[in-house]
Design an enzyme around this catalytic site. Structure first.
Site, PDB file in Angstrom:
ATOM      1  N   GLU A  75       1.223  -0.836  -5.345  1.00 34.10           N
ATOM      2  CA  GLU A  75       0.147   0.150  -5.472  1.00 34.10           C
ATOM      3  C   GLU A  75       0.806   1.520  -5.572  1.00 34.10           C
ATOM      4  O   GLU A  75       0.974   2.234  -4.589  1.00 34.10           O
ATOM      5  CB  GLU A  75      -0.812   0.128  -4.286  1.00 34.10           C
ATOM      6  CG  GLU A  75      -2.065   0.960  -4.536  1.00 34.10           C
ATOM      7  CD  GLU A  75      -2.202   2.226  -3.690  1.00 34.10           C
ATOM      8  OE1 GLU A  75      -3.002   3.097  -4.062  1.00 34.10           O
ATOM      9  OE2 GLU A  75      -1.515   2.375  -2.670  1.00 34.10           O
ATOM     10  N   ASP A 114       0.820  -1.213   0.000  1.00 35.24           N
ATOM     11  CA  ASP A 114       0.000   0.000   0.000  1.00 35.24           C
ATOM     12  C   ASP A 114       0.855   1.264   0.000  1.00 35.24           C
ATOM     13  O   ASP A 114       1.829   1.373   0.753  1.00 35.24           O
ATOM     14  CB  ASP A 114      -0.893  -0.017   1.248  1.00 35.24           C
ATOM     15  CG  ASP A 114      -1.786   1.200   1.313  1.00 35.24           C
ATOM     16  OD1 ASP A 114      -2.564   1.387   0.375  1.00 35.24           O
ATOM     17  OD2 ASP A 114      -1.679   1.975   2.282  1.00 35.24           O
TER      18      ASP A 114
HETATM   19  C1  GLC Z   1      -3.896   3.496  -0.583  1.00 40.68           C
HETATM   20  C2  GLC Z   1      -5.294   2.944  -0.450  1.00 40.68           C
HETATM   21  C3  GLC Z   1      -6.215   4.043  -0.080  1.00 40.68           C
HETATM   22  C4  GLC Z   1      -5.771   4.640   1.207  1.00 40.68           C
HETATM   23  C5  GLC Z   1      -4.308   5.051   1.133  1.00 40.68           C
HETATM   24  C6  GLC Z   1      -3.761   5.284   2.493  1.00 40.68           C
HETATM   25  O1  GLC Z   1      -3.775   4.412  -1.568  1.00 40.68           O
HETATM   26  O2  GLC Z   1      -5.670   2.338  -1.650  1.00 40.68           O
HETATM   27  O3  GLC Z   1      -7.541   3.594   0.003  1.00 40.68           O
HETATM   28  O4  GLC Z   1      -6.552   5.756   1.478  1.00 40.68           O
HETATM   29  O5  GLC Z   1      -3.497   4.048   0.616  1.00 40.68           O
HETATM   30  O6  GLC Z   1      -3.500   4.052   3.134  1.00 40.68           O
HETATM   31  C1  GLC Z   2      -3.260   9.284  -4.233  1.00 40.08           C
HETATM   32  C2  GLC Z   2      -2.123   8.406  -3.996  1.00 40.08           C
HETATM   33  C3  GLC Z   2      -2.526   6.973  -4.063  1.00 40.08           C
HETATM   34  C4  GLC Z   2      -3.763   6.729  -3.252  1.00 40.08           C
HETATM   35  C5  GLC Z   2      -4.829   7.666  -3.569  1.00 40.08           C
HETATM   36  C6  GLC Z   2      -5.983   7.468  -2.643  1.00 40.08           C
HETATM   37  O1  GLC Z   2      -3.628   9.219  -5.564  1.00 40.08           O
HETATM   38  O2  GLC Z   2      -1.106   8.640  -4.921  1.00 40.08           O
HETATM   39  O3  GLC Z   2      -1.506   6.164  -3.597  1.00 40.08           O
HETATM   40  O4  GLC Z   2      -4.272   5.462  -3.521  1.00 40.08           O
HETATM   41  O5  GLC Z   2      -4.353   8.960  -3.432  1.00 40.08           O
HETATM   42  O6  GLC Z   2      -7.003   8.321  -3.011  1.00 40.08           O
END
Ligand code: GLC
Ligand code: GLC
Length: 640
Positions: free
Chosen positions: A336, A294
């Site tokens: 991710e 994540d």
């Molecule tokens: C990732 C998850 C997102 C979350 C963020 C912080 O981007 O997909 O849902 O808000 O991480 O953990």
């Molecule tokens: C931003 C971050 C991504 C996260 C997202 C959540 O785009 O780059 O990691 O999942 O915010 O909304």
């Protein structure tokens, strides 16, 4: 331990590398009598050098680097010793078949445990449904203990070793994992390792002034450092708090890239790496096969930079990967990184993340529906789709997150498109503020200061189903059809397969109301599920159509792996690519507009006279060119 003394016992690294020899000997002397040692030792010999080298680039300046490494590996051995026999058998199987995840049968699904099925037992009871759909990969959104009511959907973790009470006990998760494995479904969980919840023991201790845990986070006495950092940082959730820092009740400031209750961990501290390695191996031993890394782009910070995608983030991933290879070999990493496409691919390597979300393809599918021009998507498939051997994309239409328009401005410029203006157009289109829009999206993190905005909304609502647009079902099937055929692991956001619509119910929940992503995270609708076999309903048309495509993909060897060759249709509304295979290539043509389109005889002149369309089951004559109806896609099997 004396750092200079040469060991007297022979080791695999003598005489070349005295440090590795000392580390190995320290482990060997303590653990060689254990039954689990030989298998561990074999992999240790293969990966210890990498692990040491990666960690040395971050931490070797510390006087205690060597004992740190030894402790880390002891922890690693303990994790291996407690690994279930069935997982060790899986480790063995995967080591002999490392490309297993390239199969045309691998298909993912993702859901929230509570919203989809109430609790772990409910997910277990849904296994027949997953099988009916053809899933062999299931991502459960983070089920760990988290604060209430604000937990960012589980992405604020208070304990990585306990599950959220409402979902069930951790032993039930273990049991679910075993049942899934028996059913041929790989469990996917998150490693939320950029931050913990403010309620995590480490954060609580840090807030209370414990110096060991204070150094786990970025805590500053005043705004001096935060102000210096913020000169170069991007704002991720500006609706919740501006900038990247939050103030504690005692006046200090803590780094919080996401919400104020999600505290970023400081990986410059090796104790953080070691502590999180323990959590990672614990999660691995729950029976996880893909670990979703994540927010990976954010895990290393350096003053004067954007603090995203820094080289040290890659080093950390390679180090964690080496640990996984030693102590949980069947565990793979999924990146991710929702960032510039040049940066996305840097995480994808056998020694880093073996699979990755494909945010570019996702965003460009939606872009194409809006513009009815395949230019950017065709370009991305031709120039940005190929990946190193031993890796794969995870292709998706929607996720639990917002849609961000992360295409490269340089790519857009090749078509005379201005990236900034185009994003403004896409945002207007998807929130239904553009004439002719069929989409019913909702803005996410609309930031007037920067003009940045992202989009929330379910696949069905964005495709026009909510608005009653007659092409909505065809659009949904087309987007999924592309994702199923373009190569990589397709991922279904569960609910999409029955046309789940936006749900404003989240506004009544104080833990969710401030975050529009909940609009596309509705509870599973029993009514729509009941309609899934009925072709007179939208849910049924989508479900039955999708299942046909899934079954056809699983029966088509050309859809394995990720190799793809672009096929220029010379029609701006029609996407084209070939999936080559020795038993017959498959040519995919997709009309992304609501108008009938033609691919000319000239464009198809190198093709055979007839080809079987795997989507409709009909033979298509190609000599006179090919007509495609609105949003029609064909999978033409060429040759035998
Ligand atoms: C990732 C998850 C997102 C979350 C963020 C912080 O981007 O997909 O849902 O808000 O991480 O953990
Ligand atoms: C931003 C971050 C991504 C996260 C997202 C959540 O785009 O780059 O990691 O999942 O915010 O909304």
């Amino acid at each position: 331990m004396p750092q200079s003394a040469e060991p007297t016992v022979p080791s695999p690294w003598l005489p070349g590398d005295a440090q590795l020899a000392r580390v190995w000997l320290a482990l060997q002397q303590r653990h060689a009598a254990a039954a689990d040692w030989p298998a561990f030792d074999q992999r240790l010999r293969t990966h210890l050098g990498t692990l040491r080298d990666e960690l040395a680039t971050l931490y070797s300046e510390r006087h205690d680097f060597e004992p740190f490494l030894i402790d880390l590996l002891r922890q690693c051995f303990a994790a291996w010793q407690s690994r279930d026999e069935s997982l060790k058998a899986l480790d063995n199987q995967r080591e002999h078949d490392p490309d297993w995840f390239q199969s045309e049968r691998l298909l993912g699904g993702v859901c929230y445990v509570d919203l989809f099925a109430g609790n772990f037992a409910g997910v277990e009871a849904s296994i027949p449904y997953f099988q009916e759909l053809g899933l062999s990969y299931l991502h459960l959104m983070p089920p760990f203990q988290c604060p209430e009511p604000h937990s960012d959907g589980g992405y604020a973790v208070s304990s990585y070793r306990q599950t959220s009470a409402k979902l069930g006990h951790i032993d039930e998760l273990r049991r679910l994992s075993a049942r899934l494995r028996e059913a041929g479904i790989s469990l996917v969980l998150d490693f939320v390792f950029n931050h913990t919840a403010d309620e995590h023991d480490w954060a609580v201790a840090a807030a209370a002034g414990d110096p060991r845990y204070r150094d786990f986070f970025f805590i500053f006495p005043d705004r001096t450092e935060p102000d210096r950092y913020e000169r170069t940082l991007r704002e991720i959730f500006p609706d919740e708090h501006p900038g990247a820092f939050s103030q504690l009740p005692d006046g200090r400031w803590v780094w919080t890239t996401f919400h104020s209750y999600q505290w970023d961990l400081n990986y410059a501290n090796p104790a953080v790496f070691a502590a999180m390695a323990g959590e990672m191996l614990f999660i691995a031993n729950l029976g996880v096969e893909f670990l979703r890394m994540d927010a990976v782009a954010f895990i290393w910070k350096r003053l004067g930079t954007v603090c995203e995608n820094l080289p040290e983030a890659h080093t950390l991933l390679r180090a964690y990967n080496a640990l996984a290879r030693i102590a949980a070999p069947s565990l793979l990493f999924k990146s991710e990184a929702i960032v510039h496409p040049d940066d996305v691919v840097k995480y994808i390597a056998p020694a880093e993340c073996q699979v990755s979300y494909n945010p570019l393809q996702m965003a460009l599918l939606w872009n194409t529906l809006a513009t009815r021009e395949v230019n950017l998507l065709q370009q991305a498939l031709e120039n940005r789709h190929a990946l190193p051997a031993g890796t794969a994309w995870v292709n998706y239409v929607r996720s639990h997150d917002d849609i961000g328009w992360t295409f490269a401005d340089e790519d857009a410029a090749q078509f005379g498109i201005n990236g900034f203006d185009h994003r403004q157009f896409l945002n207007r289109f998807y929130v239904n503020r553009f004439a002719g829009s069929f989409a019913r999206g909702v803005p996410f993190q609309d930031n007037p200061a920067t003009g940045d905005c992202r989009i929330s909304g379910t696949c069905a609502s964005l495709c026009g189903l909510e608005q009653g647009d007659s092409h909505a079902v065809a659009r949904i099937l087309l987007l999924y059809g592309i994702v199923l055929s373009a190569g990589g692991i397709p991922l279904i956001y569960l609910g999409d397969e029955i046309g789940a619509l936006n749900d404003m119910g989240y506004l009544a929940d104080p833990g969710k109301a401030g975050d529009s992503r909940w609009v596309h995270r509705p509870p599973r609708s029993a009514a729509r599920h009941a309609q899934r076999g009925d072709p007179t309903t939208d849910a049924g048309r989508i479900h039955l159509g999708l299942r046909r495509l899934i079954a056809q993909r699983a029966a088509t060897p050309a859809f394995a792996g990720g190799h793809l060759i672009g096929f220029r249709t010379k029609n701006p509304g029609v996407l084209g690519f070939t999936r080559p295979h020795r038993e017959g290539d498959v040519l995919v043509l997709a009309n992304l507009s609501e108008y009938g389109q033609r691919v000319s005889a000239e464009v198809l002149s190198a093709m055979p006279d007839f080809a079987l369309d795997l989507v409709s089951g009909a033979h298509a004559g190609l000599r006179g060119g090919l007509a495609l109806g609105p949003y029609q896609m064909v999978w033409l099997r060429l040759g035998t």
